[in-house]
Write a protein that holds these residues in place. Structure first.
Motif, PDB file in Angstrom:
ATOM      1  N   ALA A  73      14.860 -10.203  -0.776  1.00  0.00           N
ATOM      2  CA  ALA A  73      13.824  -9.606   0.068  1.00  0.00           C
ATOM      3  C   ALA A  73      12.435 -10.034  -0.397  1.00  0.00           C
ATOM      4  O   ALA A  73      11.573 -10.403   0.424  1.00  0.00           O
ATOM      5  N   LEU A  74      12.199 -10.008  -1.707  1.00  0.00           N
ATOM      6  CA  LEU A  74      10.904 -10.422  -2.240  1.00  0.00           C
ATOM      7  C   LEU A  74      10.659 -11.914  -2.018  1.00  0.00           C
ATOM      8  O   LEU A  74       9.546 -12.329  -1.683  1.00  0.00           O
ATOM      9  N   LEU A  75      11.709 -12.710  -2.194  1.00  0.00           N
ATOM     10  CA  LEU A  75      11.567 -14.154  -1.993  1.00  0.00           C
ATOM     11  C   LEU A  75      11.243 -14.467  -0.536  1.00  0.00           C
ATOM     12  O   LEU A  75      10.421 -15.354  -0.242  1.00  0.00           O
ATOM     13  N   ALA A  76      11.870 -13.755   0.390  1.00  0.00           N
ATOM     14  CA  ALA A  76      11.591 -13.973   1.812  1.00  0.00           C
ATOM     15  C   ALA A  76      10.133 -13.680   2.132  1.00  0.00           C
ATOM     16  O   ALA A  76       9.483 -14.420   2.884  1.00  0.00           O
ATOM     17  N   LYS A  77       9.599 -12.610   1.552  1.00  0.00           N
ATOM     18  CA  LYS A  77       8.196 -12.282   1.788  1.00  0.00           C
ATOM     19  C   LYS A  77       7.265 -13.314   1.154  1.00  0.00           C
ATOM     20  O   LYS A  77       6.222 -13.657   1.720  1.00  0.00           O
ATOM     21  N   MET A  78       7.631 -13.818  -0.020  1.00  0.00           N
ATOM     22  CA  MET A  78       6.812 -14.840  -0.666  1.00  0.00           C
ATOM     23  C   MET A  78       6.802 -16.127   0.140  1.00  0.00           C
ATOM     24  O   MET A  78       5.759 -16.776   0.294  1.00  0.00           O
ATOM     25  N   LEU A  79       7.955 -16.514   0.666  1.00  0.00           N
ATOM     26  CA  LEU A  79       8.032 -17.733   1.461  1.00  0.00           C
ATOM     27  C   LEU A  79       7.218 -17.611   2.749  1.00  0.00           C
ATOM     28  O   LEU A  79       6.694 -18.605   3.257  1.00  0.00           O
ATOM     29  N   ASP A  80       7.108 -16.399   3.270  1.00  0.00           N
ATOM     30  CA  ASP A  80       6.339 -16.171   4.496  1.00  0.00           C
ATOM     31  C   ASP A  80       4.853 -15.941   4.226  1.00  0.00           C
ATOM     32  O   ASP A  80       4.083 -15.711   5.160  1.00  0.00           O
ATOM     33  N   GLY A  81       4.454 -15.959   2.950  1.00  0.00           N
ATOM     34  CA  GLY A  81       3.058 -15.763   2.616  1.00  0.00           C
ATOM     35  C   GLY A  81       2.572 -14.347   2.828  1.00  0.00           C
ATOM     36  O   GLY A  81       1.393 -14.127   3.137  1.00  0.00           O
ATOM     37  N   GLN A  82       3.458 -13.364   2.652  1.00  0.00           N
ATOM     38  CA  GLN A  82       3.120 -11.966   2.891  1.00  0.00           C
ATOM     39  C   GLN A  82       3.003 -11.158   1.605  1.00  0.00           C
ATOM     40  O   GLN A  82       3.038  -9.930   1.630  1.00  0.00           O
ATOM     41  N   VAL A  83       2.873 -11.844   0.474  1.00  0.00           N
ATOM     42  CA  VAL A  83       2.737 -11.184  -0.824  1.00  0.00           C
ATOM     43  C   VAL A  83       1.403 -11.585  -1.433  1.00  0.00           C
ATOM     44  O   VAL A  83       1.022 -12.763  -1.406  1.00  0.00           O
ATOM     45  N   CYS A  84       0.691 -10.607  -1.969  1.00  0.00           N
ATOM     46  CA  CYS A  84      -0.547 -10.902  -2.683  1.00  0.00           C
ATOM     47  C   CYS A  84      -0.660  -9.970  -3.888  1.00  0.00           C
ATOM     48  O   CYS A  84       0.063  -8.972  -3.991  1.00  0.00           O
ATOM     49  N   VAL A  85      -1.560 -10.309  -4.788  1.00  0.00           N
ATOM     50  CA  VAL A  85      -1.742  -9.561  -6.031  1.00  0.00           C
ATOM     51  C   VAL A  85      -3.192  -9.097  -6.104  1.00  0.00           C
ATOM     52  O   VAL A  85      -4.110  -9.840  -5.747  1.00  0.00           O
ATOM     53  N   LEU A  86      -3.370  -7.869  -6.585  1.00  0.00           N
ATOM     54  CA  LEU A  86      -4.716  -7.327  -6.810  1.00  0.00           C
ATOM     55  C   LEU A  86      -5.067  -7.468  -8.283  1.00  0.00           C
ATOM     56  O   LEU A  86      -4.300  -7.060  -9.158  1.00  0.00           O
ATOM     57  N   SER A  87      -6.209  -8.044  -8.548  1.00  0.00           N
ATOM     58  CA  SER A  87      -6.593  -8.274  -9.944  1.00  0.00           C
ATOM     59  C   SER A  87      -7.018  -6.992 -10.639  1.00  0.00           C
ATOM     60  O   SER A  87      -6.777  -6.812 -11.832  1.00  0.00           O
ATOM     61  N   ASN A  88      -7.654  -6.085  -9.901  1.00  0.00           N
ATOM     62  CA  ASN A  88      -8.142  -4.852 -10.541  1.00  0.00           C
ATOM     63  C   ASN A  88      -7.967  -3.665  -9.594  1.00  0.00           C
ATOM     64  O   ASN A  88      -8.867  -3.326  -8.837  1.00  0.00           O
ATOM     65  N   LEU A  89      -6.805  -3.075  -9.649  1.00  0.00           N
ATOM     66  CA  LEU A  89      -6.549  -1.873  -8.852  1.00  0.00           C
ATOM     67  C   LEU A  89      -6.902  -0.661  -9.713  1.00  0.00           C
ATOM     68  O   LEU A  89      -6.094  -0.170 -10.487  1.00  0.00           O
ATOM     69  N   ALA A  90      -8.125  -0.188  -9.574  1.00  0.00           N
ATOM     70  CA  ALA A  90      -8.592   0.931 -10.390  1.00  0.00           C
ATOM     71  C   ALA A  90      -9.134   2.016  -9.471  1.00  0.00           C
ATOM     72  O   ALA A  90     -10.230   1.893  -8.930  1.00  0.00           O
ATOM     73  N   ILE A  91      -8.338   3.056  -9.275  1.00  0.00           N
ATOM     74  CA  ILE A  91      -8.759   4.211  -8.471  1.00  0.00           C
ATOM     75  C   ILE A  91      -8.985   5.360  -9.445  1.00  0.00           C
ATOM     76  O   ILE A  91      -8.034   5.920 -10.006  1.00  0.00           O
ATOM     77  N   THR A  92     -10.236   5.697  -9.685  1.00  0.00           N
ATOM     78  CA  THR A  92     -10.557   6.707 -10.700  1.00  0.00           C
ATOM     79  C   THR A  92     -10.424   8.129 -10.194  1.00  0.00           C
ATOM     80  O   THR A  92     -10.260   9.048 -10.981  1.00  0.00           O
ATOM     81  N   GLU A  93     -10.494   8.326  -8.872  1.00  0.00           N
ATOM     82  CA  GLU A  93     -10.354   9.666  -8.296  1.00  0.00           C
ATOM     83  C   GLU A  93      -9.663   9.546  -6.948  1.00  0.00           C
ATOM     84  O   GLU A  93      -9.752   8.509  -6.287  1.00  0.00           O
ATOM     85  N   PRO A  94      -8.948  10.596  -6.551  1.00  0.00           N
ATOM     86  CA  PRO A  94      -8.209  10.518  -5.282  1.00  0.00           C
ATOM     87  C   PRO A  94      -9.132  10.546  -4.069  1.00  0.00           C
ATOM     88  O   PRO A  94      -9.636  11.598  -3.675  1.00  0.00           O
ATOM     89  N   LYS A  95      -9.359   9.365  -3.496  1.00  0.00           N
ATOM     90  CA  LYS A  95     -10.174   9.234  -2.293  1.00  0.00           C
ATOM     91  C   LYS A  95      -9.526   8.219  -1.360  1.00  0.00           C
ATOM     92  O   LYS A  95      -9.329   7.059  -1.735  1.00  0.00           O
ATOM     93  N   THR A  96      -9.209   8.671  -0.164  1.00  0.00           N
ATOM     94  CA  THR A  96      -8.580   7.797   0.811  1.00  0.00           C
ATOM     95  C   THR A  96      -9.483   6.624   1.172  1.00  0.00           C
ATOM     96  O   THR A  96      -9.014   5.520   1.453  1.00  0.00           O
ATOM     97  N   LYS A  97     -10.786   6.849   1.147  1.00  0.00           N
ATOM     98  CA  LYS A  97     -11.751   5.820   1.531  1.00  0.00           C
ATOM     99  C   LYS A  97     -11.622   4.575   0.663  1.00  0.00           C
ATOM    100  O   LYS A  97     -11.785   3.445   1.148  1.00  0.00           O
ATOM    101  N   ALA A  98     -11.322   4.754  -0.609  1.00  0.00           N
ATOM    102  CA  ALA A  98     -11.226   3.615  -1.525  1.00  0.00           C
ATOM    103  C   ALA A  98     -10.059   2.707  -1.148  1.00  0.00           C
ATOM    104  O   ALA A  98     -10.203   1.480  -1.069  1.00  0.00           O
ATOM    105  N   VAL A  99      -8.891   3.290  -0.898  1.00  0.00           N
ATOM    106  CA  VAL A  99      -7.715   2.481  -0.543  1.00  0.00           C
ATOM    107  C   VAL A  99      -7.863   1.914   0.864  1.00  0.00           C
ATOM    108  O   VAL A  99      -7.510   0.752   1.117  1.00  0.00           O
TER     109      VAL A  99
END
Length: 208
Positions: A113-139
């Protein structure tokens, strides 16, 4: 080698990670994926539907009147399914729909499943996912910067309370630790977003 883009939370591409296809089985095993998804969906079924059969309904089991000599149609007891208030013929009973799949097969299905998504270019990585407080606006702002449209999976190395609380009000967005991913959750979303730590843990687990 596959190239997985790395973005920051503002949607700017920083680099690309090289991933060997052999770590994920080299090819997509479609039949195994079908079995894994079928197993997942069957295991979600509750199976508590039930109706009363003639043995569960109240009433005497005695024949209402004799077979012959009355001039009427022959009948059985009061509980018969042909009478009002009687039991159900071939009624449903509680059952389990659970299916099993070997551990190695589940792991191979997730890799496909992961390989299929990678082949389709649907996978990406976040370099700095830092959510310091629960806020929907940030995500929500991060998803907009990444141009995410449709179902999406956000995977972290461990369950982050701030990330989860910030994401639960966004429709069609799943948040899962990388160790809890399953084949269905790998196929369902249109985009897979991993934190840098989660993606490194995913690669390390398959390199050993």
């Amino acid at each position: 080698m596959l190239e997985i883009p790395v973005y920051d939370c503002e949607g700017k591409k920083q680099e690309s990670l090289q991933v060997d296809e052999a770590l994920f089985g080299s090819k997509v095993r479609r039949e195994l994926l079908r079995l894994a998804v079928l197993r997942y969906e069957n295991n979600q079924r509750v199976g508590t539907a039930m109706t009363k059969t003639r043995g569960m309904t109240e009433g005497s089991t005695k024949k209402l009147y004799r077979q012959k000599g009355t001039g009427r149609a022959r009948v059985g007891p009061r509980r018969t399914p042909t009478r009002r208030g009687g039991g159900r013929a071939f009624g449903k009973l509680p059952r389990t729909f659970r299916q099993g799949l070997p551990k190695k097969a589940r792991r191979a299905a997730l890799d496909s499943a992961l390989l299929a998504k990678m082949l389709d270019g649907q996978v990406c990585v976040l370099s700095n996912l830092a959510i310091t407080e629960p806020k929907t606006k940030a995500v929500a702002g991060m998803l907009k910067a990444l141009e995410v449209a449709g179902p999406c999976l956000l995977s972290t190395k461990a369950m982050d309370t701030n990330v989860w609380k910030s994401s639960r009000n966004i429709p069609r967005l799943l948040v899962r630790p990388v160790a809890e991913l399953n084949p269905w959750e790998g196929l369902w979303p249109r985009r897979l977003i991993f934190s840098r730590e989660a993606f490194e843990a995913l690669i390390a687990a398959r390199s050993n």
